[in-house]
Every structure is written in structure tokens, then in C-alpha cells.
Design an enzyme around this catalytic site. Sequence first.
Site, short mmCIF file in Angstrom:
data_model
loop_
_atom_site.label_atom_id
_atom_site.label_comp_id
_atom_site.label_asym_id
_atom_site.label_seq_id
_atom_site.Cartn_x
_atom_site.Cartn_y
_atom_site.Cartn_z
N TYR A 14 0.84 -1.21 0.00
CA TYR A 14 0.00 0.00 0.00
C TYR A 14 0.87 1.25 0.00
O TYR A 14 1.86 1.34 0.73
CB TYR A 14 -0.89 0.00 1.25
CG TYR A 14 -1.63 1.31 1.47
CD1 TYR A 14 -2.90 1.51 0.94
CD2 TYR A 14 -1.04 2.36 2.18
CE1 TYR A 14 -3.57 2.71 1.12
CE2 TYR A 14 -1.70 3.57 2.37
CZ TYR A 14 -2.97 3.74 1.83
OH TYR A 14 -3.63 4.92 2.00
N GLU A 28 -4.06 7.34 -3.46
CA GLU A 28 -3.87 6.02 -2.87
C GLU A 28 -3.57 4.99 -3.93
O GLU A 28 -4.26 4.92 -4.94
CB GLU A 28 -5.14 5.58 -2.14
CG GLU A 28 -5.16 5.93 -0.68
CD GLU A 28 -6.34 5.27 0.02
OE1 GLU A 28 -6.14 4.71 1.10
OE2 GLU A 28 -7.45 5.30 -0.54
#
Length: 390
Positions: free
Chosen positions: A112, A200
Amino acid sequence: MKIHEYQAKEILRKYGVTVPTGEMAMTIEQADTAAKQLFSAGNKVVVIKAQIHAGGRGKGGGVKLARSLDEAVEHSKAILGMQLITHQTGPQGQKVQRLLVESGSAIDRELYLGIVLDRASAKVVFMASQAGGMEIEEVAHENPDAIFKEYIEPAVGLQPYQARKLAFKLGLEPAQIGDAVKLMQGLYNAFIDTDATLMEINPFITTKDGKLAALDCKINFDDNAMFRHKDLKELRDLSEEDPLEVEASKFALNYIKLDGNIACMVNGAGLAMATMDIISYAGGSPANFLDVGGGANQEQIENAFGILLSDSNVKAIFINIFGGILRVDVLATAVVAAAKKLNVQIPIVLRLEGTNVEEGRKILADSGLKFQVGATMKEAADLVVAAAKA
Ligand code: GDP
Ligand code: MN
């Protein structure tokens, strides 16, 4: 302002960030052509991805892998037009009107990466975690130490040593560190250049052959900066937004739809927040946030009424005004005129304070319309909650 994944990936590509090859499709024919192209280019797997302004599509059935053209078309038919429900869409879901048809990646690890504006430190913060692919909110809640953070000094930007630090914490191979640093700097530059508030990459992947790529990408932009990004403004997909919010944005009204039944019309964002609080405190539930602005005139009030009234949940309207720049008598005149013109039938409760408040109250009383006026915010809130229940 939000954009789709395929648009976000287009931006990343310009900044040298590796993303899978793909094509947006709005029809089955377009999806078929795109998949055909990818298979004939040698891809063994093609991914069909729903494009909606919400995450969690994988779990909801909006991301599917295909190993043949037939399978790709089958998945496209299943996803295009479906009402996709994820934890971010609400129970009614969101209709899928676009697909991303993309070359499949042989995933080794799902990591991530995220960049957000951290208001507490007044800095941009770069986050990285080995817990990619899953809901990062859950990770942040249950295992916050699994998210590594680098705070970025605005004057100098993301420093290579910071990116290296994050890359090592992600447990990347030594040979991958250089690429990871480049990729992170590409992300950071894209974030800054586009006036983003959030970016993101979930998942940020390593592939079986040791490469790195952004497999998913979400970008939100700062609405207040969009005047200097004409090209980005065009990426807006109005069909993904609440129709009433789109309507309100045309009139420069700050409107956010909520799910209660008491409509609020307020001047000033702070007072609007306080109004929603006091409605809840009085046992009611606000139908919206609405800031008509400091210099609202009759036209703005009419526009605001129009939007409030097109929400069928609304049972009563609470107008809470502090007359500063906007004099209360001017506002009262505008409210009376707009209410008459639009023939407003549902109860209206007002709380007025500020310049020329007595004149304002008199205008309401003499209007022949049945306004209720509360002497204080609490009294007005009690009145409007009772009116909505009646
Ligand atoms: P989200 O669920 O809306 O966040 O959509 P993502 O784009 O993140 O996709 C969800 C999941 O689908 C990813 O976490 C992957 O596990 C899987 N996925 C997406 N693309 C591929 C791919 O090319 N290959 C493989 N094997 N899995 C993929
Ligand atoms: Mn994702």
C-alpha cells in the site's frame, strides 16, 4: 473532486509510474475490442474492472480476471450496468457505466502507498504499508504500527532518503529499491502538480518477475484549486455525483446531502455545522448541510429552496441566519418572496439574529405566511424537530 481509476492511471503514466496497459470501455463492443487487443499482444490474463467513484469493488464483484476473450466479454456483460454495492457506495450501490479493460498482472505481493494532506502537522504525509490489497482504514484502526509515515517538508519536497526508508520498510528486495524510489517520487510530483488532497495506490504490487506497478489508483483533487487545472476539471464525471449536489454547485451553494428529514438553510459553514449539531441535540436529523454564503440574495435563497424542496425526505426547513454582511431584513424579504414564488408548503422555522433583526421579524410576521420563529437556536431547533415529526 474525484476521478475514475483509469483517469488517475493516465495521470500516473505521465509521471513515469508503471501502471498496467488498459483501455476504458463504455459498451460491450468497446470492451471486446480492448480485450482482443490485449490478448493478441500476448497477455495471458485480462482484467475487467468496474469504474465507479468508490473503492472495495473487488469484494463487491466489480473486478474480474479473464483468461480468454469469451470470458472477458462474459465478465464485461456482468459488470457493465450492474448496481455495484461496496462499503463506500451505501446500500443502494452505484450503477457501473464504464469499465477498465486492462492487462493482468502476475502479483507477488500486494502493498500500500498513500499520500494525504495531514492538517494536524500542516504537511503532506507519505504512507506505506505491507498490508496492501485490504481496507487500509481497518489496518489503521486495528494495527496502526503497520503503516509507516514520512512527513514531507513543503519547501524541499519528498527527499530520496525518505522514499528509500519507506521502500526498505516495505521489505522490498535491494534490486527493487531504486525503482521504488523513482515510483514514489513520480507519485509525489503528480500529487503536488495536480493539487491533489489524496492519492492512494492500493495495491502497489511487486510482480513474480520482480517489477513494481500501481495496480489501483485513487486521486481526489482540491476543489478550490481546480480553477487552475482546466484539463483536470474535464475529468469530472457528473453521473457519479449526487444530482442535487451537482445542481447546487452550479449556483455556488455549498450543499451536501444527508439522510435526515430537516432541511437546513444557513449562512456560513461554521453556523451550518452548529445547526446540524443542534438539530441532532434536539432529537432530529438534518437532511443536508447548506451554506448559502455571506452575501446571499433573493436569487440564491430561491435556488437554495429549490434544492431543499427537491429532496423528497424533507419534512421541515430550518433557516438559521446571523445577519452580518447580509442584513436580516433583506434576508427576510428574500425568504418571503422565494417562499411565495415557489409556493413552499412544508413548515419553515427561522432563527434570526444580527443587523436589523427586528425589521426582519416584522417582515415575516406581516407576510401572511406561517413562519415559526424561535427566539434562540435551541428553541428554533425544538420547533423544527416537532414540525418534522407532526
Ligand atoms: P478495489 O477493490 O476497488 O480496491 O479494486 P482493486 O483495483 O484494488 O482490485 C481489487 C483486487 O483485485 C486487488 O487487490 C487484486 O487482488 C485483484 N486484482 C486486480 N487486478 C489484478 C491483476 O491484474 N491480477 C491479479 N492476479 N489480481 C488482480
Ligand atoms: Mn484497491
